[in-house]
Design a protein around this motif. Structure first.
Motif, PDB file in Angstrom:
ATOM      1  N   PRO A   1       0.834  -1.210   0.000  1.00 42.85           N
ATOM      2  CA  PRO A   1       0.000   0.000   0.000  1.00 42.85           C
ATOM      3  C   PRO A   1       0.868   1.259   0.000  1.00 42.85           C
ATOM      4  O   PRO A   1       1.976   1.240   0.530  1.00 42.85           O
ATOM      5  CB  PRO A   1      -0.814  -0.108   1.289  1.00 42.85           C
ATOM      6  CG  PRO A   1      -0.115  -1.111   2.143  1.00 42.85           C
ATOM      7  CD  PRO A   1       0.710  -1.969   1.235  1.00 42.85           C
ATOM      8  N   PRO A   2       0.348   2.344  -0.556  1.00 39.11           N
ATOM      9  CA  PRO A   2       1.124   3.593  -0.583  1.00 39.11           C
ATOM     10  C   PRO A   2       1.265   4.151   0.834  1.00 39.11           C
ATOM     11  O   PRO A   2       0.439   3.882   1.706  1.00 39.11           O
ATOM     12  CB  PRO A   2       0.282   4.521  -1.458  1.00 39.11           C
ATOM     13  CG  PRO A   2      -1.085   3.969  -1.411  1.00 39.11           C
ATOM     14  CD  PRO A   2      -0.948   2.492  -1.190  1.00 39.11           C
ATOM     15  N   PRO A   3       2.318   4.938   1.071  1.00 41.26           N
ATOM     16  CA  PRO A   3       2.493   5.527   2.400  1.00 41.26           C
ATOM     17  C   PRO A   3       1.378   6.524   2.695  1.00 41.26           C
ATOM     18  O   PRO A   3       0.787   7.106   1.772  1.00 41.26           O
ATOM     19  CB  PRO A   3       3.851   6.231   2.308  1.00 41.26           C
ATOM     20  CG  PRO A   3       4.066   6.459   0.859  1.00 41.26           C
ATOM     21  CD  PRO A   3       3.343   5.353   0.135  1.00 41.26           C
ATOM     22  N   PRO A   4       1.062   6.727   3.972  1.00 41.98           N
ATOM     23  CA  PRO A   4       0.002   7.692   4.306  1.00 41.98           C
ATOM     24  C   PRO A   4       0.431   9.093   3.915  1.00 41.98           C
ATOM     25  O   PRO A   4       1.624   9.406   3.900  1.00 41.98           O
ATOM     26  CB  PRO A   4      -0.149   7.562   5.825  1.00 41.98           C
ATOM     27  CG  PRO A   4       1.120   6.947   6.294  1.00 41.98           C
ATOM     28  CD  PRO A   4       1.654   6.136   5.156  1.00 41.98           C
ATOM     29  N   PRO A   5      -0.527   9.969   3.577  1.00 41.77           N
ATOM     30  CA  PRO A   5      -0.171  11.333   3.180  1.00 41.77           C
ATOM     31  C   PRO A   5       0.449  12.080   4.365  1.00 41.77           C
ATOM     32  O   PRO A   5       0.119  11.829   5.519  1.00 41.77           O
ATOM     33  CB  PRO A   5      -1.500  11.960   2.767  1.00 41.77           C
ATOM     34  CG  PRO A   5      -2.546  11.100   3.374  1.00 41.77           C
ATOM     35  CD  PRO A   5      -1.958   9.744   3.541  1.00 41.77           C
ATOM     36  N   GLU A   6       1.358  12.968   4.036  1.00 40.62           N
ATOM     37  CA  GLU A   6       2.005  13.775   5.065  1.00 40.62           C
ATOM     38  C   GLU A   6       0.999  14.742   5.689  1.00 40.62           C
ATOM     39  O   GLU A   6       0.230  15.383   4.982  1.00 40.62           O
ATOM     40  CB  GLU A   6       3.161  14.563   4.437  1.00 40.62           C
ATOM     41  CG  GLU A   6       3.980  15.331   5.440  1.00 40.62           C
ATOM     42  CD  GLU A   6       5.150  16.033   4.793  1.00 40.62           C
ATOM     43  OE1 GLU A   6       5.420  17.166   5.176  1.00 40.62           O
ATOM     44  OE2 GLU A   6       5.765  15.438   3.887  1.00 40.62           O
ATOM     45  N   ARG A   7       0.977  14.803   7.007  1.00 44.26           N
ATOM     46  CA  ARG A   7       0.034  15.683   7.699  1.00 44.26           C
ATOM     47  C   ARG A   7       0.606  17.085   7.810  1.00 44.26           C
ATOM     48  O   ARG A   7       1.766  17.266   8.167  1.00 44.26           O
ATOM     49  CB  ARG A   7      -0.268  15.170   9.093  1.00 44.26           C
ATOM     50  CG  ARG A   7      -1.113  13.941   9.079  1.00 44.26           C
ATOM     51  CD  ARG A   7      -1.588  13.625  10.449  1.00 44.26           C
ATOM     52  NE  ARG A   7      -2.549  12.549  10.363  1.00 44.26           N
ATOM     53  CZ  ARG A   7      -3.211  12.104  11.387  1.00 44.26           C
ATOM     54  NH1 ARG A   7      -3.032  12.617  12.571  1.00 44.26           N
ATOM     55  NH2 ARG A   7      -4.078  11.124  11.242  1.00 44.26           N
ATOM     56  N   LYS A   8      -0.225  18.078   7.504  1.00 49.59           N
ATOM     57  CA  LYS A   8       0.178  19.470   7.661  1.00 49.59           C
ATOM     58  C   LYS A   8      -0.026  19.882   9.112  1.00 49.59           C
ATOM     59  O   LYS A   8      -0.984  19.483   9.747  1.00 49.59           O
ATOM     60  CB  LYS A   8      -0.665  20.378   6.771  1.00 49.59           C
ATOM     61  CG  LYS A   8      -0.434  20.187   5.297  1.00 49.59           C
ATOM     62  CD  LYS A   8      -1.282  21.154   4.521  1.00 49.59           C
ATOM     63  CE  LYS A   8      -1.115  20.978   3.039  1.00 49.59           C
ATOM     64  NZ  LYS A   8      -1.957  21.910   2.290  1.00 49.59           N
ATOM     65  N   ARG A   9       0.886  20.695   9.606  1.00 49.30           N
ATOM     66  CA  ARG A   9       0.755  21.231  10.946  1.00 49.30           C
ATOM     67  C   ARG A   9      -0.246  22.379  10.907  1.00 49.30           C
ATOM     68  O   ARG A   9      -0.209  23.221  10.018  1.00 49.30           O
ATOM     69  CB  ARG A   9       2.126  21.738  11.423  1.00 49.30           C
ATOM     70  CG  ARG A   9       2.106  22.364  12.798  1.00 49.30           C
ATOM     71  CD  ARG A   9       3.467  22.943  13.156  1.00 49.30           C
ATOM     72  NE  ARG A   9       3.884  24.022  12.287  1.00 49.30           N
ATOM     73  CZ  ARG A   9       3.512  25.290  12.428  1.00 49.30           C
ATOM     74  NH1 ARG A   9       2.680  25.647  13.381  1.00 49.30           N
ATOM     75  NH2 ARG A   9       3.949  26.206  11.593  1.00 49.30           N
TER      76      ARG A   9
END
Length: 86
Positions: A1-9
């Motif tokens: 599976p693709p990596p989870p999207p990067e979370r914005k602060r």
């Protein structure tokens, strides 16, 4: 599976205040549409993309519908305004 999207602060209150003072980065838009065509959901997604709310809540939080009747009934009763970073 693709990596989870990067979370914005999420921005701090001081960062939001500074952004609002930079008028070169301000744009004015208006969202108009027929009843139940997704205007509040669209604004939620714009707010999430601008970092003002977690993306996982976009489309369900209805951040602009702040009156109790609006939240309970799932409808928008009055206009709301918000400032976003471009």
């Amino acid at each position: 599976p693709p990596p989870p999207p990067e979370r914005k602060r999420l921005p701090t209150a001081q960062e939001l205040s500074a952004l609002q003072k930079d008028t070169d980065q301000c744009r004015t838009i208006c969202v108009i549409g027929h009843v139940d065509h997704g205007k509040s959901s669209l604004v939620d997604w714009l707010l999430a993309d601008g970092g003002a709310m977690p993306p996982r809540l976009a489309g369900t939080l209805r951040l602009m519908d702040d009156l109790p009747d609006e939240q309970e009934r799932g409808i928008t009763l009055r206009a709301s305004a918000v400032s976003l970073r471009c």
